[in-house]
Design an enzyme around this catalytic site. Sequence first.
Site, PDB file in Angstrom:
ATOM      1  N   GLY A 376     -15.065 -29.011  23.635  1.00 19.49           N
ATOM      2  CA  GLY A 376     -16.273 -29.818  23.623  1.00 19.49           C
ATOM      3  C   GLY A 376     -16.975 -29.732  22.279  1.00 19.49           C
ATOM      4  CB  SER A 378     -20.588 -27.729  17.323  1.00 16.47           C
ATOM      5  OG  SER A 378     -19.328 -27.639  16.690  1.00 16.47           O
ATOM      6  N   GLY A 379     -22.232 -26.582  19.884  1.00 20.20           N
ATOM      7  CA  GLY A 379     -23.524 -26.458  20.542  1.00 20.20           C
ATOM      8  C   GLY A 379     -23.473 -26.740  22.023  1.00 20.20           C
ATOM      9  N   GLY A 380     -22.258 -26.837  22.575  1.00 22.33           N
ATOM     10  CA  GLY A 380     -22.128 -27.152  23.990  1.00 22.33           C
ATOM     11  C   GLY A 380     -22.293 -25.952  24.908  1.00 22.33           C
ATOM     12  N   GLY A 381     -22.273 -24.716  24.347  1.00 18.33           N
ATOM     13  CA  GLY A 381     -22.448 -23.520  25.157  1.00 18.33           C
ATOM     14  C   GLY A 381     -21.185 -22.711  25.355  1.00 18.33           C
ATOM     15  CE  LYS A 382     -16.675 -25.180  21.988  1.00 22.93           C
ATOM     16  NZ  LYS A 382     -17.810 -26.100  21.666  1.00 22.93           N
ATOM     17  CD  GLU A 506      -8.654 -22.783  17.733  1.00 22.57           C
ATOM     18  OE1 GLU A 506      -7.441 -22.542  17.657  1.00 22.57           O
ATOM     19  OE2 GLU A 506      -9.122 -23.594  18.524  1.00 22.57           O
TER      20      GLU A 506
END
Length: 596
Positions: A376, A378-382, A506
Site C-alpha cells: 500500500g 506510504s503512510g498507510g500504517g504498515k 523489505e
Amino acid sequence: MNRNKSKRQESKASKPFLTLLKETKPSYGLLAIAIALSIISTLVGLVIPLFTKTLVDGFSLASVSKMQVAAIAGAFIAQTIAGGVSIYILNYVGQKMVASLRERLWRKFLVLPVSYYNEARTGESVSRMTNDTGVIKTLVSENIASLFTGVISIVGSISVLLYLNWKMTLVLFTVLPLSALILVPLGRQMYKISKGMQDETASFTATLSGVLSEIRLVKSSGAEQKEFKAGKAGIMNLLSFGIREGKINAMINPLVSFVLMMLLVVIIGYGGMQVSSGALSAGELVAFILYLINIVMPLTQLTTFFTQIQKAKGASERMIETLGAEEEMYEGKEIINGSETAIRIEGVSFGYKTGENVLNNVSFQMLPGEVTAIVGPSGGGKTTLFSLLERFYMPLSGVIKFGDNPVSEFSLTSWRRQIGYVSQESPLLAGTIAENLGYGLDREVSKDEMINAARMAYADGFIEELPDGYNTDVGERGVKLSGGQRQRIAIARALLRNPSILMLDEATSSLDSQSEAVVQRALSNLMKGRTTVVIAHRLSTVVNADQIIFMEKGRITGTGRHEELLQNHELYRQFATQQLQMLAPEGDTSVDEEDR
C-alpha cells in the site's frame, strides 16, 4: 503564608530525594563507622584550644612529661588517621551508592517502552546516568560527614565557650543569626539554579549525541553552521546558569569571610578589654579565638553542604521521574510451540497521539506456515502494524491474538523470542560481525552455525574477504560496512534465531539483483513451516504470497492473492502495473494481458 508554602514545597522536594538515597541501599554500618571516625577527629580538635589556653596561661614545656607529649602526639596521629579513613570510607560508600543508582537507571532504561523514547531524547537519558548521579556522589562522599562534624564542632565549641565566659559567648550570637538570614535565601536560589542547570545540561547532551551520531547526515547536508548555532545556544545557556551560580557563590564565600573577620574583631576588641581589666586571661582569649575558628570553619562546610544538597535535589527530581515511568510488562505465560499457531488481528485501532489514529479497525489473520504480504501507499500504517506485532505499543482498541490467547498474556521475552525481524535500516551495534550475528541469543553460537547462516544470507563471501573475517569490527552503527552488507548480516542474525514468526520489512531492498536472488531463495527456504509477514514494495515479493493485505490510510481496503486483487482492486492493479513497467526493458512499456 508564602513562607509556609515555600517550606512545604522544600519538604516535598526533600522527601523523594531522601527516598532515592534510601533505595540505593547504602551500607549503614560503614556510614556509621565513617561518621564516628569524623566525630572522633572533631572531638580531638575541640580539646586542642583548652591545651593551648593552659600553655599560654603559664603552663611551661618543662613541666610536660614524656607521657603527656606522647598522649598529645598520639591524639594528633589518631585524628589524622581517623580523618583519612573516614574520607576513604565515605568515598567508598558514595561510589557504591552511585553505582547502585546507575544500575537501577540502566535497568529502567532497558525495560521502558519504545513510546518513552519517542518523547525523551537520548542525550537526556545519558545525562541522568552521568551528570545527575555524579552530583549525588559528591554529596555523599564529600559533604555528608560535614553535616555531623560541623554540628558537633559548633555545638561543642559554643558549649566550651559558655563554660569559659558566657558573657563573651553571647556576643557571638549577635552576629551568627544575621549570616543565617542571608545564607538560607541564597540556598533556595541555588536550588532553582541547580535544577535549571541539570535540565540544560541534559538538553545540551541530547543535542551533542544527536548531532555526533548522525555526523554524516550533517556533513552531507551542509548543516555544520546550523548545528554550530544550535550547540552554541546550549553552551550560552549553560554559561548563563554557570554565571548565576557563580554570583551566588560570590555572595556566600565573602559573606562567610566577612562574618569570620567581624567576629575576630569583636572577640579581640572586647576580649582585649576583658584581659586588661583582669576579667579574662590571655589564655582564655586565645582559646576563644581558636574556638571561634572551630565554629566558623564548620559553618563554611555546612554552607557548602546545604548548597550541594540543593543541587542534589534538582538532580534527583528527573531521576525520580525516570524511575517512576511505566515499564513494559514482561510477565506472562511461556510459548511452548509457536510454529503451528495462527496470528489473528481483530478490530485493532492505534494512534501515537490522541484522536489521530494511524490504524483503524484492522482485522485479518495469518495462518501458520503461510506468507502474508502487506502493501500500500506510504503512510498507510504498515510499519505501525509491525510495531504492534512486536508489542512496542499496545492497541488502543481491538486485540492481537496468538491462537486463542491475546499476545499480552504471554511473557514479552517469550513472545519476542518467536520473532525474527529484518528491517530496511539493518541496525548493527559497535563490535565484531560475530558479536552482531549472535546478538540477543540466550545460547552460545558455534562458528559452524554462523558460517551456515552467513552462507544462507549470502554474506559469507564478503565476510571471508575481510582481514579479520568474523572478528572484523563493524564500527559504530555498522558504518564500516555497506548498506547491502549490513542487510545480509541482519538476515543471517534472523536465521540464527530460528524464529517461528518472520517479520521482513523489505529485507532485500538494499541488495543488488544477483545478491537479492540468492537471498530471496534463502529466505524462501527459511519461510517453510514459519508464519511470515512482509512489508513489500516490489511485485516480485508479493506475487507468490499466500495472502496480500492492501492498506490505505490505516484501513484494509483489499485482501486476497495476487490474481484476485489484480481483478478486484484498482489501486493494487496500478501498483502491479507500475512495478511491471519498472521491470520491463528500456523502451518497452507494454504489459502482458495476463498480468493485467
